[in-house]
Design a protein around this motif. Structure first.
Motif, PDB file in Angstrom:
ATOM      1  N   TYR A 142       0.847  -1.190   0.000  1.00 24.18           N
ATOM      2  CA  TYR A 142       0.000   0.000   0.000  1.00 24.18           C
ATOM      3  C   TYR A 142       0.883   1.241   0.000  1.00 24.18           C
ATOM      4  O   TYR A 142       1.786   1.386   0.833  1.00 24.18           O
ATOM      5  N   SER A 143       0.646   2.148  -0.947  1.00 28.30           N
ATOM      6  CA  SER A 143       1.415   3.392  -1.025  1.00 28.30           C
ATOM      7  C   SER A 143       0.462   4.579  -1.000  1.00 28.30           C
ATOM      8  O   SER A 143      -0.703   4.482  -1.400  1.00 28.30           O
ATOM      9  N   TYR A 144       0.996   5.716  -0.556  1.00 27.19           N
ATOM     10  CA  TYR A 144       0.144   6.899  -0.438  1.00 27.19           C
ATOM     11  C   TYR A 144       1.005   8.158  -0.410  1.00 27.19           C
ATOM     12  O   TYR A 144       2.164   8.146   0.015  1.00 27.19           O
ATOM     13  N   PHE A 145       0.416   9.245  -0.887  1.00 27.38           N
ATOM     14  CA  PHE A 145       1.055  10.554  -0.813  1.00 27.38           C
ATOM     15  C   PHE A 145       0.769  11.186   0.543  1.00 27.38           C
ATOM     16  O   PHE A 145      -0.105  10.727   1.294  1.00 27.38           O
ATOM     17  N   LEU A 158       5.084  16.611  -3.610  1.00 24.10           N
ATOM     18  CA  LEU A 158       4.456  15.484  -2.939  1.00 24.10           C
ATOM     19  C   LEU A 158       5.528  14.583  -2.319  1.00 24.10           C
ATOM     20  O   LEU A 158       6.664  14.528  -2.808  1.00 24.10           O
ATOM     21  N   THR A 159       5.135  13.889  -1.271  1.00 26.32           N
ATOM     22  CA  THR A 159       6.000  12.890  -0.640  1.00 26.32           C
ATOM     23  C   THR A 159       5.277  11.553  -0.660  1.00 26.32           C
ATOM     24  O   THR A 159       4.127  11.454  -0.222  1.00 26.32           O
ATOM     25  N   LEU A 160       5.951  10.533  -1.166  1.00 22.55           N
ATOM     26  CA  LEU A 160       5.350   9.208  -1.340  1.00 22.55           C
ATOM     27  C   LEU A 160       5.906   8.225  -0.305  1.00 22.55           C
ATOM     28  O   LEU A 160       7.129   8.140  -0.120  1.00 22.55           O
ATOM     29  N   SER A 161       5.001   7.514   0.357  1.00 18.80           N
ATOM     30  CA  SER A 161       5.380   6.509   1.350  1.00 18.80           C
ATOM     31  C   SER A 161       4.682   5.196   1.035  1.00 18.80           C
ATOM     32  O   SER A 161       3.754   5.140   0.216  1.00 18.80           O
ATOM     33  N   THR A 173       6.267   2.194   8.227  1.00 16.90           N
ATOM     34  CA  THR A 173       6.059   3.051   7.059  1.00 16.90           C
ATOM     35  C   THR A 173       7.416   3.549   6.595  1.00 16.90           C
ATOM     36  O   THR A 173       8.215   4.027   7.406  1.00 16.90           O
ATOM     37  N   VAL A 174       7.696   3.429   5.293  1.00 15.19           N
ATOM     38  CA  VAL A 174       8.971   3.882   4.740  1.00 15.19           C
ATOM     39  C   VAL A 174       8.718   4.789   3.542  1.00 15.19           C
ATOM     40  O   VAL A 174       7.681   4.683   2.870  1.00 15.19           O
ATOM     41  N   LYS A 175       9.670   5.686   3.263  1.00 14.67           N
ATOM     42  CA  LYS A 175       9.571   6.544   2.081  1.00 14.67           C
ATOM     43  C   LYS A 175       9.870   5.708   0.838  1.00 14.67           C
ATOM     44  O   LYS A 175      10.771   4.874   0.843  1.00 14.67           O
ATOM     45  N   LEU A 176       9.106   5.963  -0.199  1.00 10.03           N
ATOM     46  CA  LEU A 176       9.235   5.172  -1.421  1.00 10.03           C
ATOM     47  C   LEU A 176      10.032   5.954  -2.454  1.00 10.03           C
ATOM     48  O   LEU A 176       9.554   6.945  -3.020  1.00 10.03           O
ATOM     49  N   ALA A 177      11.252   5.511  -2.719  1.00  6.44           N
ATOM     50  CA  ALA A 177      12.131   6.180  -3.675  1.00  6.44           C
ATOM     51  C   ALA A 177      12.061   5.489  -5.030  1.00  6.44           C
ATOM     52  O   ALA A 177      11.751   4.295  -5.129  1.00  6.44           O
ATOM     53  N   GLY A 178      12.362   6.234  -6.089  1.00  9.39           N
ATOM     54  CA  GLY A 178      12.440   5.666  -7.429  1.00  9.39           C
ATOM     55  C   GLY A 178      11.111   5.359  -8.078  1.00  9.39           C
ATOM     56  O   GLY A 178      11.061   4.653  -9.088  1.00  9.39           O
ATOM     57  N   GLN A 197      10.325  12.202  -2.159  1.00 15.36           N
ATOM     58  CA  GLN A 197       9.810  13.502  -2.586  1.00 15.36           C
ATOM     59  C   GLN A 197       9.965  13.703  -4.087  1.00 15.36           C
ATOM     60  O   GLN A 197      10.925  13.228  -4.702  1.00 15.36           O
ATOM     61  N   ALA A 198       9.023  14.415  -4.664  1.00 16.01           N
ATOM     62  CA  ALA A 198       9.059  14.739  -6.094  1.00 16.01           C
ATOM     63  C   ALA A 198       8.151  15.933  -6.348  1.00 16.01           C
ATOM     64  O   ALA A 198       7.231  16.213  -5.564  1.00 16.01           O
ATOM     65  N   THR A 199       8.425  16.626  -7.442  1.00 13.13           N
ATOM     66  CA  THR A 199       7.613  17.776  -7.843  1.00 13.13           C
ATOM     67  C   THR A 199       7.056  17.526  -9.233  1.00 13.13           C
ATOM     68  O   THR A 199       7.802  17.246 -10.172  1.00 13.13           O
ATOM     69  N   VAL A 200       5.761  17.609  -9.358  1.00 17.34           N
ATOM     70  CA  VAL A 200       5.114  17.425 -10.644  1.00 17.34           C
ATOM     71  C   VAL A 200       4.698  18.786 -11.184  1.00 17.34           C
ATOM     72  O   VAL A 200       4.262  19.656 -10.430  1.00 17.34           O
ATOM     73  N   THR A 201       4.865  18.964 -12.493  1.00 16.29           N
ATOM     74  CA  THR A 201       4.509  20.220 -13.156  1.00 16.29           C
ATOM     75  C   THR A 201       3.314  19.993 -14.070  1.00 16.29           C
ATOM     76  O   THR A 201       3.303  19.053 -14.870  1.00 16.29           O
ATOM     77  N   PHE A 202       2.322  20.853 -13.971  1.00 14.46           N
ATOM     78  CA  PHE A 202       1.105  20.729 -14.766  1.00 14.46           C
ATOM     79  C   PHE A 202       1.157  21.682 -15.953  1.00 14.46           C
ATOM     80  O   PHE A 202       1.812  22.724 -15.908  1.00 14.46           O
ATOM     81  N   THR A 203       0.476  21.319 -17.008  1.00 18.18           N
ATOM     82  CA  THR A 203       0.420  22.162 -18.209  1.00 18.18           C
ATOM     83  C   THR A 203      -0.978  22.696 -18.479  1.00 18.18           C
ATOM     84  O   THR A 203      -1.138  23.596 -19.310  1.00 18.18           O
TER      85      THR A 203
END
Length: 321
Positions: A142-145, A158-161, A173-178, A197-203
């Protein structure tokens, strides 16, 4: 005594009238529900559901929330896509989003493991349920932001775990990399770092579903519903507004005067021709060979001469003697 009895009766009557309303206030809740199907796809993504006590246990529970979600969104309703039964472990899922796979399901409340289907829910809770895609080794994680909904300008951090187990099978609970973020099901090429952590850009503006996939690992798709408002979007009117000033500037007298001398040296013949055309069109300048003024001066001179002769004749006739 009679007055006291009357007051008591009034209080009891008031309570009998208000009790249903008070009870009703506690028998509904608006929660957000996410469901992943047997293929690991999001069937529902943080949909707002009004939950009622469908099983009559005088509580609002995970079971009530999932039942209501199927009633509202599954074709054929809860009768076709959802089922539970009471086992030695309590109330258990036997069918989720049309899939009956022998109790191979997971469910969370606010991204934390629930003890049973009868765990309570309240307004603004987030309920996530999923069908295991790997029913042999149960490798689904199970993963979640860090949030399941957000308002965004152009970018969103966002941060994904993910939920996992340590060496002693204690839940952690661990951070999900890659993991690669997706927007509306399309890969973005953006990967989470070692801190998840990651940053998404919207258009484009509007409502967008952000999720993630992880190569070589089976994860339950995370959900963040982003409402984007900061993107600059071209509209049908904008191209006209962009082109119009350019055309107008080219037609202005200032630019015409500036461009005329520039063009003249490049082609003398053209320049001479333009000069001739300009003089031809100028009505204030007489054309070459025009004798109109000559005849006018002759006429004026003739009139003056006639006047002088007439004056002389009159003078001689009346005054000469």
């Amino acid at each position: 005594m009679k007055k006291t009895l009357a007051v008591m009766l009034m209080v009891l009557l008031t309570l009998s009238v208000c009790a249903p309303a008070i009870a009703a206030a506690d028998t509904t809740a608006d929660v957000y529900v996410t469901i992943s199907d047997k293929d690991g796809k999001l069937a529902l993504a943080a949909e707002k559901i009004t939950v009622t006590d469908i099983d009559g246990d005088h509580a609002l529970t995970i079971n009530d929330a999932l039942y209501a979600a199927h009633e509202q969104f599954y074709k054929g309703g809860a009768a076709a896509g959802y089922a539970t039964e009471t086992t030695k472990y309590g109330l258990s899922l036997t069918k989720l989003w049309g899939t009956a796979n022998g109790y191979s399901y997971g469910y969370m409340v606010n991204n934390a493991s629930a003890w049973s289907m009868t765990d309570p829910v309240k307004t603004d809770d987030y309920v996530a349920a999923y069908v295991f895609t790997d029913i042999k080794t149960f490798a689904d994680k199970y993963s979640y932001f860090d949030r399941f909904q957000a308002d965004a300008d152009v970018t969103l951090d966002l941060t994904l775990s993910k939920a996992d187990f340590d060496a002693d099978w204690n839940p952690i609970t661990v951070k999900l990399a890659g993991a690669e973020l997706t927007v509306d099901g399309e890969p973005t090429g953006v990967l989470t770092d070692e801190n998840g952590q990651a940053t998404v850009t919207f258009t484009t503006n509007g409502k967008h579903l952000v999720s993630a996939v992880k190569a070589g690992e089976v994860i339950v798709p995370p959900v963040c519903v982003a409402q984007v408002t900061g993107c600059v979007v071209a509209t049908p009117d904008q191209p006209v507004e962009t082109i119009a000033p350019t055309v107008q500037a080219a037609d202005t007298p200032t630019q015409a005067v500036t461009e005329a001398p520039t063009a003249a040296p490049t082609d003398p013949a053209t320049s001479d021709s333009a000069t001739k055309d300009s003089s031809t069109k100028d009505s204030s300048t007489p054309k070459t060979g025009d004798n109109t003024h000559l005849w006018l001066w002759l006429l004026i001179s003739g009139l003056c001469l006639c006047g002088m002769i007439g004056t002389a004749v009159i003078y001689r006739k009346y005054y000469a003697k």
